[in-house]
Design a protein around this motif. Structure first.
Motif, PDB file in Angstrom:
ATOM      1  N   ASN A  25      -8.514   3.847   4.643  1.00  0.00           N
ATOM      2  CA  ASN A  25      -7.239   3.230   5.007  1.00  0.00           C
ATOM      3  C   ASN A  25      -7.150   3.111   6.524  1.00  0.00           C
ATOM      4  O   ASN A  25      -7.372   4.093   7.239  1.00  0.00           O
ATOM      5  CB  ASN A  25      -6.099   4.098   4.448  1.00  0.00           C
ATOM      6  CG  ASN A  25      -4.737   3.574   4.823  1.00  0.00           C
ATOM      7  OD1 ASN A  25      -4.566   2.380   5.092  1.00  0.00           O
ATOM      8  ND2 ASN A  25      -3.752   4.460   4.849  1.00  0.00           N
ATOM      9  N   ASP A  26      -6.816   1.926   7.040  1.00  0.00           N
ATOM     10  CA  ASP A  26      -6.872   1.696   8.495  1.00  0.00           C
ATOM     11  C   ASP A  26      -5.824   2.471   9.289  1.00  0.00           C
ATOM     12  O   ASP A  26      -5.953   2.626  10.497  1.00  0.00           O
ATOM     13  CB  ASP A  26      -6.750   0.189   8.794  1.00  0.00           C
ATOM     14  CG  ASP A  26      -5.409  -0.400   8.376  1.00  0.00           C
ATOM     15  OD1 ASP A  26      -4.648   0.283   7.647  1.00  0.00           O
ATOM     16  OD2 ASP A  26      -5.120  -1.549   8.770  1.00  0.00           O
ATOM     17  N   ASP A  27      -4.760   2.959   8.631  1.00  0.00           N
ATOM     18  CA  ASP A  27      -3.691   3.612   9.389  1.00  0.00           C
ATOM     19  C   ASP A  27      -3.358   5.012   8.860  1.00  0.00           C
ATOM     20  O   ASP A  27      -2.194   5.419   8.885  1.00  0.00           O
ATOM     21  CB  ASP A  27      -2.437   2.730   9.437  1.00  0.00           C
ATOM     22  CG  ASP A  27      -1.977   2.278   8.060  1.00  0.00           C
ATOM     23  OD1 ASP A  27      -2.692   2.557   7.065  1.00  0.00           O
ATOM     24  OD2 ASP A  27      -0.919   1.648   7.979  1.00  0.00           O
ATOM     25  N   ASN A  80      -5.348   5.942   0.600  1.00  0.00           N
ATOM     26  CA  ASN A  80      -4.136   5.633  -0.164  1.00  0.00           C
ATOM     27  C   ASN A  80      -4.482   4.705  -1.321  1.00  0.00           C
ATOM     28  O   ASN A  80      -5.658   4.502  -1.650  1.00  0.00           O
ATOM     29  CB  ASN A  80      -3.044   5.037   0.751  1.00  0.00           C
ATOM     30  CG  ASN A  80      -3.449   3.700   1.356  1.00  0.00           C
ATOM     31  OD1 ASN A  80      -4.553   3.201   1.162  1.00  0.00           O
ATOM     32  ND2 ASN A  80      -2.534   3.118   2.106  1.00  0.00           N
ATOM     33  N   GLU A 108       0.852  -1.184   0.000  1.00  0.00           N
ATOM     34  CA  GLU A 108       0.000   0.000   0.000  1.00  0.00           C
ATOM     35  C   GLU A 108       0.888   1.233   0.000  1.00  0.00           C
ATOM     36  O   GLU A 108       1.994   1.213   0.547  1.00  0.00           O
ATOM     37  CB  GLU A 108      -0.983   0.013   1.175  1.00  0.00           C
ATOM     38  CG  GLU A 108      -0.352   0.079   2.549  1.00  0.00           C
ATOM     39  CD  GLU A 108      -1.401   0.088   3.672  1.00  0.00           C
ATOM     40  OE1 GLU A 108      -2.513   0.600   3.469  1.00  0.00           O
ATOM     41  OE2 GLU A 108      -1.069  -0.413   4.761  1.00  0.00           O
ATOM     42  N   ASP A 136      -4.885  -3.534   4.959  1.00  0.00           N
ATOM     43  CA  ASP A 136      -6.344  -3.546   5.081  1.00  0.00           C
ATOM     44  C   ASP A 136      -7.023  -3.759   3.729  1.00  0.00           C
ATOM     45  O   ASP A 136      -6.393  -3.693   2.671  1.00  0.00           O
ATOM     46  CB  ASP A 136      -6.827  -2.253   5.741  1.00  0.00           C
ATOM     47  CG  ASP A 136      -6.342  -1.012   5.018  1.00  0.00           C
ATOM     48  OD1 ASP A 136      -5.116  -0.809   4.942  1.00  0.00           O
ATOM     49  OD2 ASP A 136      -7.185  -0.255   4.494  1.00  0.00           O
ATOM     50  N   LYS A 191      -3.757   0.804  -3.107  1.00  0.00           N
ATOM     51  CA  LYS A 191      -3.351  -0.567  -2.818  1.00  0.00           C
ATOM     52  C   LYS A 191      -2.841  -1.225  -4.104  1.00  0.00           C
ATOM     53  O   LYS A 191      -3.424  -1.035  -5.181  1.00  0.00           O
ATOM     54  CB  LYS A 191      -4.550  -1.359  -2.296  1.00  0.00           C
ATOM     55  CG  LYS A 191      -4.730  -1.454  -0.785  1.00  0.00           C
ATOM     56  CD  LYS A 191      -4.711  -0.245   0.029  1.00  0.00           C
ATOM     57  CE  LYS A 191      -5.071  -0.521   1.488  1.00  0.00           C
ATOM     58  NZ  LYS A 191      -5.285   0.719   2.261  1.00  0.00           N
TER      59      LYS A 191
HETATM   60 CA    CA Z   1      -3.389   0.556   5.629  1.00  0.00          CA
END
Ligand code: CA
Ligand code: CA
Ligand code: CA
Ligand code: CA
Ligand code: CA
Length: 376
Positions: free
Chosen positions: A358-360, A364, A68, A327, A366
Motif C-alpha cells: 500500500n503506497d500510504d 490494506n 481502499e 494505488d 482494495k
Molecule cells: Ca493506498
C-alpha cells in the motif's frame, strides 16, 4: 455464411464442358452477390432485445479500485484475507471483515473506515455464512483460522454495531492458514474447511453447543500435496476448490463423503493461466448455477476468472491498476466477491482484494465495483 454455401450441391464436372453464355453467367454472379449481402445484413441485425445475457462475458483486463480500507495495524506482510458481510436490511451498511496475520482481525465499512479491530491473536483466513441457526437466533456466523494456536475461532456479527462477537474456539490437528465455509444444499449442514500450509485439509461440521457457542466435529481430512492455502466452496453445486500454490486449482466434492477424487481446473506453467503462488479463491453467484470462480494469480499480480459451471472454462484475467487516488494491487493473498447490490457505491456487487503493498501505509484491502470487472 459458410454453411449456406457449403449446402449448395457441388458442380458436376461433366456438365461444364460447354460454358454457359456470358450474360447469364454475369447475372448469376450478381444475383448470388445480392443474396449473400442480404444474408450477411440479416445476420448482423440484432434479433433480441438489448441487454440479453451474453453467452461469452467479457473480462475487462485492467480496472481501478474505487475505495481502499484503512491500513492494518501491523507492518510487512500482515493483511491477508477478506470476507464481505451483507447487512440484512441496509445494503450500504455492509462491511468488509479482514484479517491481519501479524495480530488480529478488523471490520471496515464500505468507505474503508475501520469500525473494529480485535488484536488479541494473529488471524489468517476468514469466511462467513448468514442465516445460520444458533440457539434461538439466526446469525451471520464468521469463522477464522489462527495458525499459531492450531485453531478455528468462531464469531457472530452483531447487526446493531456491525462488530464481531466471539462464539467459541475449535482446536484442529493442523496449523491452519486457509479457511472456507460450506453450507450443503443437500443436507443443510454447515462446515468449516481448514487448510494447513503443508497441504493438509480438515473439514469440520459446525453445530450449536448451547449458550450461543459453536462447537465442531471433524468429518474429513485429506492431503492436497504441496503448500496450499486459498479455498472456496460452492454451496449450491457442492464443490470445494483448493489452491495448491505452486501447481494450480483443484476441484473436489465438498460433501464429507466425497473422498479425494479431484479435477485440475487450471495450472501454473505451460498450458495454464496462473503464475505461482496461486492464492485466494472466491465465487460470484449468478442465477441457476451460473456465475464465476475467481483466483488470485499472485506471481503476475492478476486475477483469473472461470465459469462456475462444471467445465470451469477460463474466461480471462484482470489487474487492478493504479488510479488517480488509489494505488495498484499487487501480490494478493485473499479475495472475496458478492453479486448483491450494496447500495449506490456498489450497485452491481463488490470485489475485494488484499494488496501486498500500500503506497500510504501498512497493507490494506482494495474495493472494486463488480460490474466494472465483467460485462455481458
Ligand atoms: Ca493506498
Ligand atoms: Ca502476502
Ligand atoms: Ca476469505
Ligand atoms: Ca499463501
Ligand atoms: Ca498497492
Amino acid at each position: 455464411m459458410i454453411p449456406f454455401y457449403a449446402s449448395l450441391p457441388a458442380p458436376d464436372v461433366s456438365t461444364i464442358a460447354m460454358p454457359p453464355r456470358p450474360r447469364i453467367a454475369l447475372f448469376i454472379v450478381l444475383a448470388s452477390a445480392a443474396i449473400a449481402l442480404a444474408v450477411v445484413t440479416a445476420l448482423q441485425t440484432p434479433s433480441g432485445p438489448v441487454g440479453t445475457i451474453s453467452s461469452s462475458p467479457t473480462v475487462r483486463p485492467s480496472i481501478v479500485a474505487t475505495v481502499e480500507t484503512d491500513p492494518v495495524p501491523h507492518s510487512r506482510d500482515a493483511a491477508d484475507d477478506p470476507v464481505i458481510w451483507v447487512h440484512p436490511s441496509d445494503p450500504a451498511a455492509s462491511t468488509i471483515i479482514g484479517t491481519d496475520k501479524k495480530g488480529g482481525i478488523g471490520v471496515y465499512d464500505l468507505t474503508g473506515r475501520q469500525l473494529q479491530y480485535i488484536g488479541d491473536r494473529p488471524t489468517n483466513n476468514v469466511d462467513l455464512r448468514s442465516g445460520v441457526s444458533l440457539g434461538d437466533e439466526l446469525v451471520s456466523l464468521v469463522t477464522a483460522t489462527v495458525a499459531r494456536t492450531d485453531s478455528i475461532v468462531a464469531y457472530r456479527v452483531d447487526v446493531e454495531t456491525r462488530s464481531l462477537v466471539e462464539d467459541g474456539t475449535i482446536r484442529t490437528g493442523i496449523s491452519p492458514q486457509g479457511l472456507c465455509m460450506y453450507r450443503s444444499a443437500r443436507s443443510g449442514k454447515l462446515y468449516a474447511v481448514a487448510v494447513g500450509g503443508n497441504g493438509n485439509v480438515e473439514q469440520w461440521e459446525l453445530f450449536a453447543a448451547g449458550g450461543g457457542q459453536v462447537d465442531a466435529r471433524q468429518v474429513r481430512s485429506f492431503r492436497v500435496g504441496g503448500k496450499s492455502e486459498g479455498c472456496v466452496a460452492d454451496d449450491e453445486l457442492g464443490y470445494l476448490y483448493v489452491s495448491e500454490e505452486l501447481e494450480g486449482i483443484w476441484r473436489y466434492g465438498a460433501e464429507p463423503d466425497a473422498g479425494t477424487s479431484r479435477t485440475l481446473v487450471d495450472r501454473t506453467g505451460p498450458g495454464g493461466h496462473l503464475v505461482a503462488d496461486v492464492e485466494g479463491l472466491t465465487i460470484a453467484y449468478g442465477p441457476n448455477g451460473t456465475g464465476y470462480l475467481i483466483a488470485s494469480s499472485q506471481g503476475d499480480n492478476t486475477f483469473a476468472i472461470y465459469r462456475r459451471e462444471v467445465d470451469n472454462a477460463y474466461l480471462g484475467s484482470f489487474e487492478i491498476r493504479a488510479g488517480d487516488v488509489i494505488d495498484n494491487v499487487t501480490d494478493t493473498d485473499g479475495i472475496d466477491v458478492t453479486t448483491t447490490n450494496l447500495g449506490p457505491a456498489f450497485p452491481g456487487g463488490l470485489f475485494v482484494a488484499q494488496d501486498g503493498s500500500n503506497d500510504d501505509g501498512n497493507q490494506n484491502f482494495k474495493l472494486v465495483p463488480w460490474e466494472r470487472i465483467i460485462g455481458g
